[in-house]
Structures are given as C-alpha cells and as structure tokens.
Write a protein that holds these residues in place. Structure first.
Motif, PDB file in Angstrom:
ATOM      1  N   VAL A 228      32.700  41.089  25.798  1.00  0.00           N
ATOM      2  CA  VAL A 228      31.190  40.886  26.033  1.00  0.00           C
ATOM      3  C   VAL A 228      31.189  39.482  27.058  1.00  0.00           C
ATOM      4  O   VAL A 228      30.497  39.775  28.157  1.00  0.00           O
ATOM      5  CB  VAL A 228      30.329  40.089  24.927  1.00  0.00           C
ATOM      6  CG1 VAL A 228      29.308  39.721  25.278  1.00  0.00           C
ATOM      7  CG2 VAL A 228      30.217  41.286  23.817  1.00  0.00           C
TER       8      VAL A 228
ATOM      9  N   GLN B  99      27.542  47.310  22.976  1.00  0.00           N
ATOM     10  CA  GLN B  99      26.286  48.178  22.980  1.00  0.00           C
ATOM     11  C   GLN B  99      24.978  47.005  22.564  1.00  0.00           C
ATOM     12  O   GLN B  99      23.945  47.046  23.314  1.00  0.00           O
ATOM     13  CB  GLN B  99      26.030  49.232  21.675  1.00  0.00           C
ATOM     14  CG  GLN B  99      26.788  50.554  22.291  1.00  0.00           C
ATOM     15  CD  GLN B  99      27.226  51.718  21.256  1.00  0.00           C
ATOM     16  OE1 GLN B  99      27.148  51.019  20.166  1.00  0.00           O
ATOM     17  NE2 GLN B  99      27.242  52.570  21.438  1.00  0.00           N
ATOM     18  N   GLU B 100      25.399  46.297  21.441  1.00  0.00           N
ATOM     19  CA  GLU B 100      24.672  45.262  21.399  1.00  0.00           C
ATOM     20  C   GLU B 100      24.019  44.380  22.441  1.00  0.00           C
ATOM     21  O   GLU B 100      22.838  43.949  22.807  1.00  0.00           O
ATOM     22  CB  GLU B 100      25.130  44.342  20.328  1.00  0.00           C
ATOM     23  CG  GLU B 100      24.206  43.540  19.110  1.00  0.00           C
ATOM     24  CD  GLU B 100      24.910  42.738  18.163  1.00  0.00           C
ATOM     25  OE1 GLU B 100      25.850  43.241  17.491  1.00  0.00           O
ATOM     26  OE2 GLU B 100      24.933  41.604  18.428  1.00  0.00           O
ATOM     27  N   GLU B 101      25.112  43.765  23.091  1.00  0.00           N
ATOM     28  CA  GLU B 101      24.803  42.963  24.056  1.00  0.00           C
ATOM     29  C   GLU B 101      24.087  43.544  25.412  1.00  0.00           C
ATOM     30  O   GLU B 101      23.149  42.781  25.952  1.00  0.00           O
ATOM     31  CB  GLU B 101      26.083  42.410  24.741  1.00  0.00           C
ATOM     32  CG  GLU B 101      26.064  41.443  25.843  1.00  0.00           C
ATOM     33  CD  GLU B 101      25.570  40.086  25.437  1.00  0.00           C
ATOM     34  OE1 GLU B 101      25.517  39.529  24.622  1.00  0.00           O
ATOM     35  OE2 GLU B 101      24.978  39.499  26.517  1.00  0.00           O
TER      36      GLU B 101
ATOM     37  N   THR C 228      22.318  50.439  32.048  1.00  0.00           N
ATOM     38  CA  THR C 228      21.329  49.333  31.742  1.00  0.00           C
ATOM     39  C   THR C 228      20.302  49.598  32.675  1.00  0.00           C
ATOM     40  O   THR C 228      20.321  50.177  33.585  1.00  0.00           O
ATOM     41  CB  THR C 228      21.794  47.797  32.068  1.00  0.00           C
ATOM     42  OG1 THR C 228      22.489  47.811  33.249  1.00  0.00           O
ATOM     43  CG2 THR C 228      22.736  47.378  30.802  1.00  0.00           C
TER      44      THR C 228
ATOM     45  N   GLU D  81      30.650  48.248  19.473  1.00  0.00           N
ATOM     46  CA  GLU D  81      29.400  47.907  18.738  1.00  0.00           C
ATOM     47  C   GLU D  81      28.829  46.820  19.517  1.00  0.00           C
ATOM     48  O   GLU D  81      27.666  46.656  20.013  1.00  0.00           O
ATOM     49  CB  GLU D  81      29.542  47.741  17.512  1.00  0.00           C
ATOM     50  CG  GLU D  81      28.966  48.401  16.670  1.00  0.00           C
ATOM     51  CD  GLU D  81      29.545  48.085  15.177  1.00  0.00           C
ATOM     52  OE1 GLU D  81      29.497  47.148  14.455  1.00  0.00           O
ATOM     53  OE2 GLU D  81      30.206  49.469  14.574  1.00  0.00           O
ATOM     54  N   LYS D  82      29.823  45.750  19.864  1.00  0.00           N
ATOM     55  CA  LYS D  82      29.352  44.476  20.215  1.00  0.00           C
ATOM     56  C   LYS D  82      28.715  44.688  21.773  1.00  0.00           C
ATOM     57  O   LYS D  82      27.933  44.015  21.903  1.00  0.00           O
ATOM     58  CB  LYS D  82      30.612  43.399  20.128  1.00  0.00           C
ATOM     59  CG  LYS D  82      30.123  41.959  20.518  1.00  0.00           C
ATOM     60  CD  LYS D  82      29.809  41.236  19.382  1.00  0.00           C
ATOM     61  CE  LYS D  82      29.339  40.038  19.653  1.00  0.00           C
ATOM     62  NZ  LYS D  82      28.747  39.180  18.567  1.00  0.00           N
TER      63      LYS D  82
ATOM     64  N   GLY E 251      22.365  46.336  25.157  1.00  0.00           N
ATOM     65  CA  GLY E 251      20.831  46.983  24.628  1.00  0.00           C
ATOM     66  C   GLY E 251      21.204  48.332  24.995  1.00  0.00           C
ATOM     67  O   GLY E 251      19.876  48.965  25.367  1.00  0.00           O
TER      68      GLY E 251
ATOM     69  N   GLU F 116      23.081  52.371  24.614  1.00  0.00           N
ATOM     70  CA  GLU F 116      24.060  53.266  23.932  1.00  0.00           C
ATOM     71  C   GLU F 116      25.082  54.040  24.739  1.00  0.00           C
ATOM     72  O   GLU F 116      24.978  53.354  25.992  1.00  0.00           O
ATOM     73  CB  GLU F 116      23.314  54.495  23.288  1.00  0.00           C
ATOM     74  CG  GLU F 116      22.097  54.240  22.243  1.00  0.00           C
ATOM     75  CD  GLU F 116      22.891  53.665  20.863  1.00  0.00           C
ATOM     76  OE1 GLU F 116      23.661  54.311  20.515  1.00  0.00           O
ATOM     77  OE2 GLU F 116      22.553  52.547  20.606  1.00  0.00           O
TER      78      GLU F 116
ATOM     79  N   LYS G 290      34.462  47.934  16.884  1.00  0.00           N
ATOM     80  CA  LYS G 290      33.709  46.922  16.836  1.00  0.00           C
ATOM     81  C   LYS G 290      33.566  46.216  18.328  1.00  0.00           C
ATOM     82  O   LYS G 290      32.367  45.770  18.491  1.00  0.00           O
ATOM     83  CB  LYS G 290      34.586  45.602  16.180  1.00  0.00           C
ATOM     84  CG  LYS G 290      35.217  46.206  14.924  1.00  0.00           C
ATOM     85  CD  LYS G 290      34.609  45.599  13.736  1.00  0.00           C
ATOM     86  CE  LYS G 290      34.790  46.131  12.255  1.00  0.00           C
ATOM     87  NZ  LYS G 290      35.943  47.107  12.085  1.00  0.00           N
TER      88      LYS G 290
ATOM     89  N   GLU H 229      34.247  39.472  21.404  1.00  0.00           N
ATOM     90  CA  GLU H 229      33.752  38.342  22.310  1.00  0.00           C
ATOM     91  C   GLU H 229      34.272  38.526  23.580  1.00  0.00           C
ATOM     92  O   GLU H 229      33.605  38.004  24.557  1.00  0.00           O
ATOM     93  CB  GLU H 229      34.074  37.203  21.616  1.00  0.00           C
ATOM     94  CG  GLU H 229      33.312  36.870  20.187  1.00  0.00           C
ATOM     95  CD  GLU H 229      33.715  37.900  19.064  1.00  0.00           C
ATOM     96  OE1 GLU H 229      35.008  38.247  18.986  1.00  0.00           O
ATOM     97  OE2 GLU H 229      32.862  38.345  18.268  1.00  0.00           O
TER      98      GLU H 229
END
Lengths: 178, 543, 183, 238
Positions: free
Chosen positions: A168, A119-121, A130, A116-117, A123, A125, A113, A165
């Motif tokens: 991130v 990667q999402e933050e 970045t 995942e977070k 953007g 893989e 998790k 969190e």
C-alpha cells in the motif's frame, strides 16, 4: 463482461483511420512494418496485436479494424482473439499499473491479503482503474518469482516479500502525485 | 563451422576467462531485489581495485536458492553470498584482497545443494547466458555435431527412447515414442514446438532454464529437428517472461551467426531455423492443441485428439511438441549416452526433475533431483522444513495436481507414485503448506484459477468450474449441507471424465485430492439444512 | 383405508398451474373421493398448513419471506412434496428479476418508481406485505423435493398422470416429452 | 472402399472407413444426443453430449469427431453416460437464462428436446442468472444472448457455408459470448448478408426472426446437410 454492443463503433473507427491517411501516424507505420515482415499472413495476428498493444497502449477499435484489413481477417475473428488473451487490453489502463501475483506460492504466503488491502486502499476491484485514471490494479497468474513471494509488480518493477502495508505504501506514492 | 572451429571457439573462450569468476545472479527473482545494482557495483569494485586481470564479474542465470537471493557466488573458491545488497558489493571484492565481506556467507555444501543431481541445470548460474561462447566453452553444440555426423536420425530417436526420458510438461508421455511417431510420419514439412508456456502458478523451472542456459534448449530443439526430419522450430514463451524472451532472441542470433542454426548447420545438409512466438496470457495454451491454435494466430481453444499433433499438428503437418525441460535434457543424453541417463532415477521414471520448491518452507528455490527421491527428503532435508509449525501437505502439479498429506511424505517423487496418491508430477511446482493453510481454501484457490483460465469451448469445463467454485465458496461460507458436498463430488467426476482437454479433465484434482485426505476439513464446515431448524430464518443464498 | 391427506400450495407464481389443475374436470370428482383436501387455495378454507399431509402440490417459486416460511413448514409436515410447474421447478418468470443486481430492491424500483404512471412510491407495509428476498429460487434449492412436475403450466393430463399413481401407492414415471418438457 | 465392422449397443454394423461413430450410429438407428454438432458443418466436439464408452478404453470419446475402427465395441447409453449427460444439460440450463415458457423456440428447441431425452426434470445446480444482452439492431433478425449455449453453430455456418464470418466467440470461459463484427450491433456489420442461415442453425431461441413470439420459431437444422451435399454432389433437391 457482458456482451455490449457499442453503436458508435464503426463511426469511431473510421475517422481515426482516415486521420491516419491524412497525417501519417508512426504507430500505424509500426503495424505496417510488422505485418509486412510477416507477409500479411493471417497467422501473424497475435504477433501484430502484441506490437499494436505496445504501440498504442491498448487495442482501440480502429486499431483492430486496421489489423483486420491488413491481415485480411474477419472483424469478429480479430475481436475474438484480442479478447481471448489476458494481456491484450481493449481499455486504456491507468497511468500506473500494479500487478499482484496470485500464483500459489504467493497465495500461500499471503498474496490474497496484499490484494485485499490494495483493493481497500484504492477503492477498486481487480481489473479496474481508479476514477482519477492514476492506478490500474491487476492480477497475474504467476510471475514465476515464487522465491520472493508474495510478489507485486509496480510499473514493471517486481517487488518481493511484501506485506500488505508495504504494498500500500508503494501505491500511496503514486496517489500523491499530481 | 566445423568441429575444429567449434573447439577453437571453446579454447579461445577458456583462454579469455579470468581465473576468478564472480557469478552474480541476474534472473527475474533476484532482479526484484536489485541484482542489477549489485552486478554494476561488483564490476565497479573490480575496476576500482584493479583486479581486471584476475577477476571477472559475470551476470549469470539462476543458482536455485531464490529464497535467499540475490546470490553472488565466487569460483573457484565456491563462496556463496546470500541476500546481498548493492552496498555490500565492494566488500565482496575487497575480501579477495584479505578484507572481510559483509553479506551472509551461505553454505554451499548445504543439503539444498549437495543433494541435487544437476543434468539440466549443470551450467545454470555458472555461465553467462547472453554469450554463446561460454556455452560452447562447456561443450555446447558438440551434441548437435555428434548427432549430425555420427548418428542417423533413427539412432538419435533410439537413444532418446532408450534413455527412458518422459515428458516434463506434466503428462509424462515417453519422449522417444513421441519422436518416433513424428519421425515415421510421411511428409516433407514437419515442425518442432518447444512449449515454454509455463503457466502453473508456483512453477518457474522453465523460466529459469530459458534465462540461465537458453542454448541448451535451442540445441535440444535442433537435435530433435534432425531426429524427426523437421527444419523449422517454434518456441512458444509466455509474455510474462520478458527476460527469457530477450535471452532466447539473443541466443538464436548468436547461434545463427556461428552457423549453428539456420541453413546447412555444421556444413551439413541439415537446416534448422527457430522462431519465437510470444504467448499473450492464457494458461490453456500450455495444452498442446491450444498452443498450436495460438501459434496459428487464433484463440487458444483446444481441439479433440486424435488426430494427435504428431500426425496433424501445426498447419496440419506432423508436429513434435516438447516442453522446455524435456528438450533441455537432450544434449546430455546425446553427449553421455542413453545408458548413463537411464542409470539416474527409477525403473519407470528416468533422469532428474527440476522442482520449484515454494510456499511455507525455509529454503525455497529451484532444485534438480533424481527421480525417486522422497518428498520427505526434499521438504525436510533440502527444504529445511516449515519455518514455524508443521508441514501439513505438499501440493504438486499445480491446478492439475493434488495435495499430498504429511502422512505420505515418504512417497517417492516419480510419475507413477504421484499419480497413485491422487496428484501428478505436473511441470514441477511443489508448494509446501503448513498447519495454518485451509485445504478447502486451497481447493477454492485452484478452482478460481481454472474457472478463470478455461477457454469456454466445452460445456463441462466452462460451466462446471463455475459451479464447483460456487460450491466451494458455499462450503467456506458455512452454508453448505451434506447433500451439497455429495453433489460437488459427483460434479467433480463429471468434469474430470467429460471435459475436452487436460485443463478440464484435471481441474477437479485439487478438490478430489483434498477431499480424499482432508475430508474432515470439509465436513467441519457443513451445516444442517435450514428448514430443519424449525424456524424460517432469513437466508442469503447466492450462486 | 384412511383417505389421502392432500394439499396444494400457491407461492410466487401466476396461479396458472392451479387453473390447469382445475382443468382436470371430471377427474376432480374421482379425486375428491380418494383424498381429503386439507389445504388449498382452490379446494379448502383452512388457513394454516396442517400436520401429516400425504401429498402436496406446490406451485410457484420462493420470492418473499412468507413463501420461505411456508415452504419450510410444508416440507416439515408433508410426506410427498411435488414441485408443481416451472416456477416451482426452475423459478421461471418470477426469477427473471434475479438478473438485476440487488434484485429485490431493483424490481421494486423498476415496477413502482420507473414504470409508475402516477404517485410513484415504494410499497411499505411491514407485517402486511411480505419482504422480498434477494434471490428468487426454485423450491428444491431450499428444501428436498420428491417429485418434479415441470410445465408452464403442466397440462391437466400431466397433472393427472403424476398424481393418480400416488393415490394408489405407486410412483409416477416422470419421463418423456409428455411428462417433463419445460415450458 | 474399405469397410470397418463394429458393434454399437450390441448391434453389429459395417460402415465405410473414415465414418464417425455418430454417422455409424445414425446408420444403425441408434440415437446419440448432441447439441453442437450439425451435419454439414465441421464438428468441434464441444458440447460433450455425444460422448460414448468404448470397451477397452478408459476415456469417453466424442462420437461426432471420432472415426470408427475395426472391432470397436461402443456403448451409447450406459448409466454413467446417462448421468453425465443429464448433468451436462443441467449445467447448460443453469448457465444461461432459459425460460422456456416465454421463448420463441418453445416446442422447437433442441436444448429442450435434449433435456427431455436425458430425463432432466430439474437442475440440481443453482441457476446463475447472468446479466446478458439482446441485440435487435438487425432489420430481420435478433440475437438473445440469454438463450445462447455457445455451440458455435452460427459461427461455423456463417463462415463455412455462407462465407461471411459475421460471428465469432469473444472473451473466454464463463464470460465468452457470440460476437458480431468488432463487437458491433449485428445490424451494423457489413459482412452480414441477411441470409438467415444462423437462424436456421441455432439450436435454441438465441437467434430468431424478429416478430416471432413464443413458440413460433421453426429452425431448419437439416438444411446444412442438404446444402453441403448440394454443393459437393450437385443434388439440389431434398
């Protein structure tokens, strides 16, 4: 990675080596010392690549070429070894690195998790940097820090028992830097 | 250096040591929670309170209770402070003068500690791993001296055989037999390799040993060298363990300085040198033939055995490869004798084993227990059970092992019993899972691992793991049918039976063991084939 | 004895397998005596796949929604389904677009935009031109197949050796170079 | 010279000590499928097609690298072996992009032959359709990675027979591929002598002569047994 041949390999390799002979590059000096310490034995390849990776940050083609010449190894063998091991990188990494532990203990405690977070933050893989070159996101098989799972290494400092969190938040500090 | 001098060093060191020793963990896990800050503050506080004559602060290796770290422990009072933060350091020192310490006072008599039998970890967390003198003060290098001066090489091998020690890296091959084979091989040049490429996710026993008591391993290697007739050892450590590498480097230097490694050890004709080789991130290099390839500077591709490394190993010479924990057992066996060692454990699994108890468990950390202890004792008594919910399964053996269900928690932990229930000892990872864990998900997690770590040399492992991963993903996406499940099982067997090395041969184990005990979880995810639905729905098949 | 209800189906393939079928020459006459052709692009005018088909040769891979709908129907209504030729067995050339990312979109762009001589435009005729599916698959990835007859195309001899036993209630021996060599 | 007697598929045979199971089987006229092994090159035991069952052993052993021992009882065609071999070939087909109908080696391809031999009429595993590269930079030859099965015969023939070591394996696992030089186009690798040995050694259509079209490739795999014999025994005719 699919096999991609870069036509400019040889040209790009040669000038750097030549430049080295014109103006001694201390990093190549380090390679020389390491190779000499190992009496230029071909079995020192991995040791030398470790030093090269540390000195240059990643294994540029001219560096691999230089090592191959020094240890009298075929180019393809050096390339094969350099790409076999996870820790050797043939691409430069970002200014900051974020290594998420994906060991079992971390996975069971939600390391997936966290990843995942992140990667999402960011953007990106896993294994990517970045677009602004600031952060590289990587995964480790196991840091052996299972007691504090899930763990993430931010620029060499291990952080433990992290929530997605919190992870991130750490990365966001880097993103804010100019 | 002779025995007198060695004991003199020990005596001086004991005289130097202060009556009160404050042990502060400086291992990787606790460092992540600023153990170094605590260490610094403790030292400053001792100075501030002018306690230098009576109290010393020592950075030590792992105490085991990593889940409650950073830990600070005080001898001789046996006070244990848990989850210390740097600000609390002063209060810990002040408490010695009658103040009250702020951090949580742990229970050093908790079953987590009380139920352990410490052979390998006897001095972990008690001595400063960066000072050889502390190791010598607790009897270090006396076993090496004993081996060289009181025993023939054959006698050493015999002691190891008699002790019943089996390889701690996973396979459980009798260590004495391995030593005897290498000892009998002709040839002047032989090698000892210490396998410190601990790659199982969820396992950190070897890291902890190397960080906490590096000389234990170095001495074990030297004794092995003496026993089999090798004078050169390599210790292969993962690059992910920088602290272990640094401490080994320091340890080797210190031992060389004292003449405990190098030429003419203890003024005897026996020479033994040790070089460190650093891995570069490849799980497969834990496999012995791949490790040899890697030390020789190549890709870590395993090669078919026979010939075994004992006959033809590093640089084609007879080579003894033992895991870190195996070698860490040697000094104790030489010191106390094979019979003493054989009295610990079970009939076929002697001695103790260190486990990394992690996952969904209250007390996580490292434990050293006698073989034959049940999983239930470990998980429920020592580990304190699952924080919320129920234990569902215990995974042992990492990507090569299997998941043992709750109903089998009374399985004794030894090589044969674990294999019987479809798992294996492995290197000692023990991951506890609770009700919330999907067993199909776990199987997929391990297959993802194997897929990423296969070297790619042999067909079944290179392509089989990819197909198995895809099949597991299909099941998890609720797209797989009963036929797919049958196909997956058949492929598991094929990969297990035909792969070249241990990685591929054991890669299907997590799938097979979860299928054996948690088949209903797989079946609940299966669907009917689409063509039977009577309508051609759009499908999103992906490989 | 009732005649065997026989069908052939043409999905995503070049129709080469059907051409090879026509190469059966005079055996076609014998065949006509033994079977009733109930559905086939080369032997029957019926437009709907009928019920209770005994033997069906299916040429081609599954590449679009029409193929998909038809193969499901064929499977439900057929006793012995034969994957007929490499496209049916391996997806073969039609599946080479699977190497592209977003293969359906990718192949259309390549074919109708990048390689267009004039008037580059993507075909768009809902209800007339079937939508491509993203991954071209061999038949057995979607429905069970009873007999696999590879070949690109399978020779007339191979076709005959496969279907002739079936007409007499026997199973063909799909083994050896003559019967199962790809390509 | 010491001799070992053994049984292969119920056939008694005596061979010189040090002989591999595969060599013994060849003498006995028993065919064992193989892809990565090529007489004249160092065996690597990678394709796992030549695994055989030996009575009294629970492990299957690769016949290309396992030396015979006295009294060995070998079975090369048990149902289990046949099933595993078939799955193995299916896995290879599913891994790359093997489109026989448009391949230069169609009709003269060892992979295709082995598929027939193990009775593979279709793959039960889904094809993966990897995105792979074709390198036509060499003036005479080409390499199509779509058809490569990573047997490493080209790597070994170039290193052991020609001594040029143009090829090696890069990356690992599913991402592994045959690399020339420092990941350079083949045509730019100085070490290449254009001897064409890799073309002859390649069991599939992965390495081929430029200009050849479907079914035109005619590799010469036995050449290396001859070449090594020529060098060791000074017999230059075959």
């Amino acid at each position: 990675m699919s096999p991609t041949a870069i036509p400019s390999t040889v040209e790009s390799a040669t000038p750097a080596v030549k430049e080295k002979s014109a103006k001694p590059d201390l990093r190549f000096k380090r390679l020389d010392i390491t190779m000499k310490r190992h009496q230029y034995q071909p079995d020192a390849l991995i040791e030398v690549l470790h030093v090269a990776q540390e000195a240059f940050g990643f294994l540029e083609e001219d560096v691999l070429d230089y090592v191959a010449h020094g240890l009298k190894l075929p180019l393809s063998k050096v390339y094969g070894v350099a790409t076999f091991y996870h820790l050797f990188s043939l691409k430069p990494s970002g200014a900051h690195t974020c290594v998420v532990c994906m060991g079992t203990a971390c996975y069971v405690k939600g390391g997936d998790k966290v990843l995942e977070k992140l990667q999402e933050e960011l953007g990106i893989e896993l294994g990517e940097t970045t677009p602004d070159g600031k952060v590289s996101l990587m995964a480790a098989r196991c840091l052996g820090a299972c007691g504090i799972a899930p763990a993430v290494v931010f620029d060499g400092t291990v952080g433990g028992k992290l929530t997605p969190e919190e992870a991130v938040a750490k990365v966001k500090i880097w993103a804010g830097e100019s | 250096m002779d025995l007198q001098e060695l004991r003199e060093i020990a005596r001086e060191e004991k005289a130097r040591q202060k009556p009160v020793r404050v042990h502060c963990c400086t291992s990787t896990g606790c460092r992540a929670a600023d153990a170094m800050g605590i260490y610094g503050n403790l030292q400053a506080a001792v100075k501030e309170h002018h306690l230098e004559d009576r109290v010393e602060v020592i950075g030590v290796g792992c105490m085991g209770f990593c889940g409650r770290g950073p830990l600070v422990q005080i001898d001789p009072d046996d006070l244990l402070y848990e989850e210390v933060v740097p600000d609390q350091a002063t209060s810990i020192i002040e408490a010695m003068n009658g103040g009250t310490a702020q951090p949580i006072l742990g229970d050093s008599q908790h079953p987590f500690f009380a139920r352990q039998t410490r052979v390998v970890r006897e001095y972990s967390g008690k001595i400063d791993p960066e000072r050889i003198e502390e190791y010598i003060a607790v009897g270090g290098y006396e076993s090496l001296h004993k081996a060289i001066y009181e025993m023939t090489p054959a006698a050493v091998v015999e002691q190891i055989s008699k002790s019943g020690l089996r390889g701690r890296g996973g396979g459980g091959y009798p260590t004495g037999l391995k030593w005897a084979t290498v000892a009998k091989m002709p040839g002047d040049q032989k090698y000892i390799i210490c396998n410190g490429d601990e790659g199982d996710p969820g396992a950190f026993m070897d890291r902890s040993i190397l960080e906490s008591d590096p000389h234990l391993v170095l001495e074990g290697m030297a004794i092995a060298g003496y026993a089999v007739g090798a004078n050169h050892g390599y210790i292969y450590v993962r690059a992910e363990y920088p602290l272990a590498i640094a401490r080994l480097q320091k340890g080797i230097q210190q031992a060389k300085k004292y003449g405990l490694l190098g030429s003419q050890i203890f003024d005897s004709p026996f020479d033994f040198k040790i070089d460190i080789r650093i891995g570069a991130g490849a799980f497969v290099c834990g496999e012995e033939t791949a490790l040899i390839q890697s030390i020789e500077g190549g890709r870590g591709n395993p090669v078919p055995r026979p010939p075994y490394p004992a006959e033809k190993g590093l640089y084609e010479c007879p080579t003894l490869i033992n895991n870190v924990e195996t070698l860490a057992n040697i000094t104790a066996i030489i010191r106390n004798g094979a019979d003493w060692y054989a009295s610990i454990g079970t009939e076929n699994s002697k001695g103790t084993k260190i486990f990394a108890l992690t996952g969904k468990i209250r007390n996580n950390g490292l434990i050293e227990v006698p073989m034959g202890i049940t999983l239930r004792e470990i998980v429920e008594d020592m580990g304190g059970g699952v924080p919320d919910g129920e234990v569902k399964a215990v995974q042992t053996g990492g990507p090569s092992g299997g998941c043992i269900p709750k109903s089998m928690l009374d399985t004794p932990v030894d090589y044969d019993s674990l294999r019987q229930v479809g798992s294996m000892m492995g290197s000692g990872g023990m991951v506890v899972m609770d009700d919330s864990t999907s067993m199909v998900g776990i199987a997929q997690f391990y297959m993802e691992f194997c897929r990423g770590e296969t070297c790619g040399k042999c067909v079944p492992c290179r392509t089989g793991t990819v197909q198995l991963y895809a099949m597991l993903s299909k099941i998890l996406k609720r797209q797989a049918t009963r036929d797919d499940l049958a196909k997956m099982e058949a492929l598991c067997e094929m990969v297990r039976d035909t792969s070249l090395c241990g990685l591929g041969q054991t890669a299907p184990n997590p799938v097979l063991s979860t299928l054996k005990y948690f088949r209903e979880e797989y079946e609940a995810l299966l669907v009917e084939p689409e063509y039977l639905n009577g309508q051609a729905a759009l499908h999103g098949v992906s490989a | 004895m009732d005649k065997i209800r026989f069908a052939t189906v043409w999905l995503a393939g070049c129709s080469g397998c059907h051409m090879s079928f026509l190469d059966l020459d005079e055996f076609l006459i014998d065949l006509a005596d033994l079977v009733e052709v109930v559905y086939s692009p080369v032997g029957c005018d019926l437009k709907d796949y009928p019920d209770n088909v005994d033997v069906c040769l299916v040429e081609g891979a599954i590449a679009n929604e029409d193929n998909l709908e038809l193969i499901y129907k064929v499977r439900r209504k057929t006793k012995t389904l034969i994957s007929f030729g490499d496209c049916a067995v391996t997806a073969n050339v039609p599946a080479m677009r699977n190497m592209l990312r977003n293969s359906a979109e990718g192949v259309l762009k390549r074919g109708y935009l990048e390689l267009a001589d004039a008037n580059p435009q993507l075909p768009h005729a809902p209800g007339i031109v079937p939508e491509l599916i993203d991954r071209v698959t061999p038949i057995h990835e979607l429905v069970p197949v009873d007999i696999f007859m590879p070949g690109c195309p399978p020779s007339a001899d191979r076709i005959r050796a496969t279907i002739e036993p079936l007409l007499h209630g026997q199973q063909p021996q799909m083994a050896g170079r003559e019967m199962i060599k790809f390509g | 010279m010491s001799v070992k007697t053994l049984k292969i598929d119920n056939q008694d045979i005596a061979v010189e000590a040090g002989t591999t199971i595969m060599e013994a089987a060849k003498e006995a006229g028993v065919r064992i499928p193989k892809l990565c092994h090529l007489e004249g090159l160092t065996p690597v035991g990678a394709c796992r097609l030549c695994l055989v069952e030996i009575e009294g052993m629970n492990k299957l052993l690769p016949s290309c690298v396992t030396e015979v021992w006295e009294g060995m009882v070998i079975h090369t065609q048990t149902p289990k072996l046949q099933e595993y071999r078939r799955m193995n070939v299916e896995l290879i087909f599913a891994e790359g992009n093997h489109v026989c109908s448009i391949c230069v080696a169609n009709g003269n391809c060892e992979l295709q032959d082995v598929a027939v031999e193990v009775g593979m009429d279709h793959s039960r595993f889904p094809y993966r359709f990897p995105d792979r590269h074709v390198d036509l930079s060499h003036p005479l030859f080409g390499i199509d990675h779509n058809r490569c099965i990573l047997c490493t015969r080209c790597v070994r023939v170039c290193d052991e027979v020609e001594g040029a070591h143009v090829w090696d394996v890069a990356q690992r696992g599913a991402a592994a591929y045959i690399v020339s030089g420092l990941n350079q186009p083949w045509g730019e690798v100085d070490a290449c002598t254009s001897c064409g040995k890799c073309v002859d050694a390649c069991p599939t259509g992965a390495i081929f002569k430029q200009g050849s079209t479907t079914g035109e490739k005619d590799a010469d795999a036995p050449k290396f047994e001859f070449l090594t014999a020529a060098r060791e025994k000074h017999q230059w005719t075959r």
